[in-house]
Write an enzyme that holds these catalytic residues in place. Structure first.
Site, mmCIF file in Angstrom:
data_model
loop_
_atom_site.group_PDB
_atom_site.id
_atom_site.type_symbol
_atom_site.label_atom_id
_atom_site.label_comp_id
_atom_site.label_asym_id
_atom_site.label_seq_id
_atom_site.Cartn_x
_atom_site.Cartn_y
_atom_site.Cartn_z
ATOM 1 N N ASP A 233 -9.812 9.779 -25.743
ATOM 2 C CA ASP A 233 -10.657 10.739 -25.031
ATOM 3 C C ASP A 233 -10.708 12.012 -25.862
ATOM 4 O O ASP A 233 -10.627 11.951 -27.080
ATOM 5 C CB ASP A 233 -10.123 10.974 -23.612
ATOM 6 C CG ASP A 233 -11.228 11.325 -22.612
ATOM 7 O OD1 ASP A 233 -11.961 12.280 -22.885
ATOM 8 O OD2 ASP A 233 -11.354 10.649 -21.573
ATOM 9 N N GLY B 60 -11.608 9.613 -31.095
ATOM 10 C CA GLY B 60 -11.542 10.426 -29.893
ATOM 11 C C GLY B 60 -12.918 10.958 -29.547
ATOM 12 O O GLY B 60 -13.929 10.566 -30.144
ATOM 13 N N HIS B 61 -12.942 11.879 -28.593
ATOM 14 C CA HIS B 61 -14.211 12.427 -28.107
ATOM 15 C C HIS B 61 -14.454 13.847 -28.591
ATOM 16 O O HIS B 61 -15.300 14.551 -28.057
ATOM 17 C CB HIS B 61 -14.260 12.382 -26.578
ATOM 18 C CG HIS B 61 -14.321 10.989 -26.030
ATOM 19 N ND1 HIS B 61 -14.425 10.714 -24.675
ATOM 20 C CD2 HIS B 61 -14.299 9.778 -26.636
ATOM 21 C CE1 HIS B 61 -14.450 9.417 -24.477
ATOM 22 N NE2 HIS B 61 -14.374 8.818 -25.655
ATOM 23 N N GLY B 62 -13.682 14.303 -29.587
ATOM 24 C CA GLY B 62 -13.912 15.607 -30.150
ATOM 25 C C GLY B 62 -13.216 16.716 -29.388
ATOM 26 O O GLY B 62 -12.260 16.485 -28.644
#
Length: 394
Positions: free
Chosen positions: A217, A239-241
């Protein structure tokens, strides 16, 4: 406001604290209190006894976790303590093999109302494979636990810590002041559900530097009430940054301001830098944010503002976000986008984003076609090279 307005007072405070925090005189080894380094015996009670002895010491003290593997269940290290503390970990701390052992507590290792503490070194493995499998199967599962949490802490140093396989968030700061996090590694598989790396909310004066986050995430999640937060030299991916939000979860929600992210690399992430809010009423805001000197490597959404966040499609499809976004700067951001639309700034229909600055942006679509940008209700200026072409309204 300039960047120096954020950094100089904060760094002075942190350096002052670091200089005086290293002189712990009394060492309380968890093995002396009955902990077993076999990874099997429950050492929770021994850890608590060592903590209580150190916390009650009139002189600066150290809780020592030596080499070996120690199994610890859900545990709260409570304060306030009488003097400065160091929690030194040379070995590995593992969670119980059965994820259901935590129940609905929400925490694995919690430091509650502890000030002037350093958490140094060690590996913390939450062994969450069974929990992830439960989540993916659609069964009725516990809500999951955060691996390492600091609630209402002040003057905290976290250095050289490795967190692995968190059930949900690896490391959380909630209601903390003056925290330095450096050279940590937060690791979970890219397909692990909701495994945020570093989450900050309701906290002031936090630095997060020289760290690696590989997770399922957000690498860094910035929640409501975060102020004076500096992130530098971050290696993010998978991941999602780095995300500010989701905001507008509640009508009366504290704002986010004075956030700087610099000198960082995003590799194969879902997003680069993102600001997101639910499409519903809120008194919240985001202002004075600097994203600068960043490299994107095959990132799906390198630059994104999403104020129409509504994944459940319940209670928000017809609403507008009340979160006011202003004074956000994107400077010297370069690299490749995995999608052709490298920049997407979708702001609230009722509260346009203002004071957006794009400066020296060079993002290319990895397949050779020109990258594109899309803006909605985003007002600002462009300076220097802007690739893809700026879509901002003036």
């Amino acid at each position: 406001m300039t960047k120096s307005n954020i950094t100089l007072p904060l760094l002075f405070t942190l350096l002052t604290f670091i200089d005086v925090s290293t002189g712990a005189a009394n060492v309380f080894n968890v093995v002396s209190f009955g902990a077993k380094p076999d990874g099997v015996k429950d050492s929770t009670g021994a850890f608590l006894k060592a903590w209580e002895a150190a916390c009650g010491s009139a002189a600066a003290a150290t809780v020592m976790v030596p080499s070996g593997t120690f199994m610890v269940k859900g545990i709260t290290f409570g304060g306030p303590c009488k003097s400065r503390l160091k929690f030194q970990v040379a070995g590995t701390v593992v969670a119980p093999p059965d994820y259901r052992a935590f129940g609905n507590s929400g925490y694995w290792i919690l430091f509650n109302k502890v000030s002037k503490i350093s958490l140094i070194g060690g590996t913390f493995d939450a062994r969450a494979n069974g929990f992830w499998a439960c989540r993916k199967s659609g069964q009725s599962c516990p809500p999951g636990v955060r691996s390492i949490t600091f609630n209402s802490g002040k003057d905290v140093i976290i250095s050289g810590v490795k967190s692995m396989n968190s059930q949900i968030t690896h490391m959380t700061l909630n209601g903390c002041t003056n925290v330095a996090v450096r050279y940590v590694k937060l690791v979970a598989p890219g397909n692990s559900p909701n495994t945020d790396g570093f989450h900050v909310q309701l906290s002031t004066g936090v630095t997060f530097t020289g760290s690696t986050v590989q997770t399922g995430d957000d690498c860094v999640a910035i929640g409501a009430g975060t102020r004076n937060f500096l992130i530098s030299k971050l290696a993010c991916g998978p991941g999602h940054g780095v995300s500010i939000g989701s905001l507008a979860k509640e009508l009366n929600e504290d704002g986010v301001e004075n956030v700087t992210l610099s000198s960082s690399v995003f590799t194969g992430t879902q997003n680069g830098v993102r600001i997101k809010s639910w499409a519903r009423p809120s008194n919240g805001f985001v202002k004075n944010v600097f994203f600068q000197d960043l490299i994107m490597k095959n990132v799906q959404n390198p630059i994104i503002i999403d104020q129409n966040y509504c994944p459940s499609h319940q209670g928000c499809p017809t609403e507008h976000s009340g979160v006011k976004i202003s004074q956000v700067t994107y400077k010297n951001i370069q690299g490749t986008s995995a999608t052709q639309q490298a920049m997407k700034l979708v702001c609230s229909q009722s509260n346009p984003c203002t004071g957006i600055t794009l400066q020296d942006i060079k993002l290319t679509y990895k397949k050779g076609a020109p990258a594109t940008s899309y803006c909605f209700n985003a007002i600002g200026t462009s300076l220097g090279v802007t690739q893809p072409t700026s879509c901002l309204n003036r």
